[in-house]
Design an enzyme around this catalytic site. Structure first.
Site, PDB file in Angstrom:
ATOM      1  N   TYR A 138       0.825  -1.210   0.000  1.00  0.00           N
ATOM      2  CA  TYR A 138       0.000   0.000   0.000  1.00  0.00           C
ATOM      3  C   TYR A 138       0.865   1.269   0.000  1.00  0.00           C
ATOM      4  CZ  TYR A 138      -4.034  -2.976   1.291  1.00  0.00           C
ATOM      5  OH  TYR A 138      -5.030  -3.930   1.312  1.00  0.00           O
ATOM      6  N   LYS A 188       4.302 -14.770   1.145  1.00  0.00           N
ATOM      7  CA  LYS A 188       4.027 -15.557  -0.066  1.00  0.00           C
ATOM      8  C   LYS A 188       5.372 -15.674  -0.773  1.00  0.00           C
ATOM      9  CE  LYS A 188       1.440 -17.595  -3.149  1.00  0.00           C
ATOM     10  NZ  LYS A 188       0.922 -18.955  -2.918  1.00  0.00           N
ATOM     11  N   ASP A 221      -1.858 -18.259   1.477  1.00  0.00           N
ATOM     12  CA  ASP A 221      -2.988 -19.110   1.086  1.00  0.00           C
ATOM     13  C   ASP A 221      -3.231 -20.193   2.144  1.00  0.00           C
ATOM     14  OD1 ASP A 221      -0.488 -19.929   0.265  1.00  0.00           O
ATOM     15  OD2 ASP A 221      -1.030 -20.301  -1.820  1.00  0.00           O
ATOM     16  N   ASP A 245      -4.430  -6.957   5.885  1.00  0.00           N
ATOM     17  CA  ASP A 245      -5.746  -6.387   5.610  1.00  0.00           C
ATOM     18  C   ASP A 245      -6.748  -7.501   5.273  1.00  0.00           C
ATOM     19  OD1 ASP A 245      -7.820  -4.694   4.968  1.00  0.00           O
ATOM     20  OD2 ASP A 245      -6.851  -3.740   3.265  1.00  0.00           O
ATOM     21  N   ASP A 249     -10.102  -9.516   7.766  1.00  0.00           N
ATOM     22  CA  ASP A 249     -11.533  -9.672   7.474  1.00  0.00           C
ATOM     23  C   ASP A 249     -11.932 -11.117   7.761  1.00  0.00           C
ATOM     24  OD1 ASP A 249     -11.461  -7.053   6.572  1.00  0.00           O
ATOM     25  OD2 ASP A 249     -12.790  -7.453   4.877  1.00  0.00           O
TER      26      ASP A 249
HETATM   27  N1  GGG Z   1     -12.962   1.744   9.570  1.00  0.00           N
HETATM   28  C1  GGG Z   1     -12.180   2.327   8.611  1.00  0.00           C
HETATM   29  C2  GGG Z   1     -12.600   1.997   7.212  1.00  0.00           C
HETATM   30  O1  GGG Z   1     -13.416   2.666   6.650  1.00  0.00           O
HETATM   31  N2  GGG Z   1     -12.061   0.916   6.669  1.00  0.00           N
HETATM   32  C3  GGG Z   1     -12.358   0.495   5.335  1.00  0.00           C
HETATM   33  C4  GGG Z   1     -11.185   0.035   4.560  1.00  0.00           C
HETATM   34  O2  GGG Z   1     -11.352  -0.338   3.408  1.00  0.00           O
HETATM   35  N3  GGG Z   1      -9.993   0.028   5.087  1.00  0.00           N
HETATM   36  C5  GGG Z   1      -8.839  -0.383   4.399  1.00  0.00           C
HETATM   37  C6  GGG Z   1      -7.674  -0.491   5.318  1.00  0.00           C
HETATM   38  O3  GGG Z   1      -7.852  -0.679   6.517  1.00  0.00           O
HETATM   39  O4  GGG Z   1      -6.535  -0.423   4.844  1.00  0.00           O
END
Ligand code: GGG
Length: 352
Positions: A138, A188, A221, A245, A249
């Site tokens: 990023y 990776k 993976d 990131d 999730d």
């Molecule tokens: N809560 C913060 C937010 O809006 N996160 C959404 C998001 O896509 N974040 C990407 C990241 O954490 O790099």
């Protein structure tokens, strides 16, 4: 304890709703905890600001934020603004300019929370993902050439510095040392033979300073599969910006969803303010309906208190949330309930 100055950026969508709830909890704690005081300043930056001004925050926004003890952010994202504009216009400049190089994302399976996984006891999943937060994939290095033509080229470069890689791995080792003494590094390196083999090398070097911490290295993976099949085997996990990131999730999903996932963007040196934001985004599909789960933002407020040194108040938040979840009477639709956002906060306040 000093009066803590908090810059509040509700942002977009449900961010506005959840930050208000987190603030209610902080204000309630300030009323009952001797010496705990806050001074809040709210900044209406985000997509609405962008539509008016063509930027996500004012040109001097970072200078404004610099003076605060911490930043409490809701979410960014709006269907009418490209997602890369919202992230690169607000979230990433704050993380990078304030050198918030650690993104801490805990995932704990609380009692009373339905998990999509079978046969997982409360507390059996308790992992801490440490995501590198200022460079890696990023870093925003690259560009597009000869746009819109057959010959168009897009380049997105990854940046892995020794300084950046070593410090995030070291931070993760320190966390592991204070927990169950196991650290998994996720890369990776079979495919990315430069950046990720470099990460593996640095991981091995730093590991020599932590002989008391058991280590594993996994490909991303395989780690994804194991987060689903054997999440209880993880203690602390360290990963690059992109992998961290994505994996968080997944770690949120296995412990009940994004509505319960807090996060902190830390500058451990405290030279600049750190930023606290739930993992979830702006969720435009449910924004404004009063049904978003405020618990991620409330736990995030707890992480902020912890980092600011108000440990007792932070522990109260964790205990109150755990009690509400265990009781299972008040829960928003994401957890299978019918309660409103404000009812969940009220239940947390009752349990403080
Ligand atoms: N809560 C913060 C937010 O809006 N996160 C959404 C998001 O896509 N974040 C990407 C990241 O954490 O790099």
């Amino acid at each position: 304890m000093p009066t803590f100055t908090i810059a509040v950026i509700p942002g977009d969508g449900v961010g506005i709703e959840v930050v208000a709830e987190g603030r209610r909890v902080l204000e309630a704690l300030a009323r009952r905890e001797r010496g705990l005081r806050f001074r809040f300043a709210t900044f209406g930056w985000g997509s609405a600001y962008y539509k008016k001004h063509g930027r996500m925050m004012p040109a001097d926004g970072l200078d404004t934020l610099r003076k605060f003890d911490a930043i409490y952010l809701g979410a960014v994202g709006d269907p009418k603004v490209p997602d890369h504009v919202t992230l690169h216009g607000l979230l990433f400049p704050i993380r990078q300019s304030f050198d918030q190089y650690v993104n801490v994302r805990p995932a704990v399976l609380y009692a009373g929370v339905p998990t999509p996984l079978a046969n997982k006891a409360p507390g059996s999943i308790d992992m801490l993902v440490i995501r590198e937060n200022t460079e890696g994939e990023y870093a925003d290095v690259g560009g597009r050439l000869i746009r819109g033509t057959e010959a168009e080229v897009a380049i997105q470069a990854n940046v892995f510095t020794r300084h950046g890689t070593e410090r995030i791995i070291r931070f993760a080792f320190e966390q592991a040392r204070a927990r169950r003494k196991h650290l998994t590094s996720v890369t990776k390196s079979n495919a990315l033979a430069h950046s990720m083999v470099f990460w593996d090398d640095v991981f091995r070097e730093v590991a020599r300073d932590y002989p008391d911490v058991q280590t594993s290295s996994m490909l991303v993976d395989a780690a994804g599969m194991s987060f689903v099949r054997r999440p209880e085997t993880f203690d602390v996990v360290v990963a690059s910006n992109l992998f961290g990131d994505i994996l968080t999730d997944l770690s949120a999903a296995v412990v009940g969803g994004m509505g319960l996932a807090p996060a902190a963007n830390l500058n451990p040196t405290r030279k600049f303010p750190s930023m606290f934001e739930p993992v979830h985004g702006s969720a435009p599909d449910i924004a404004g309906k009063g049904i978003v789960n405020p618990i991620a933002a409330i736990l995030t407020a707890g992480m902020m208190l912890d980092f600011l040194g108000a440990k007792r108040a932070a522990a109260q938040i964790r205990r109150a949330v755990a009690a509400v979840l265990a009781e299972g009477k008040v829960r928003t639709p994401d957890l299978g309930g019918r309660s409103k956002t404000k009812e969940v906060t009220a239940a947390v306040l009752e349990n403080l």
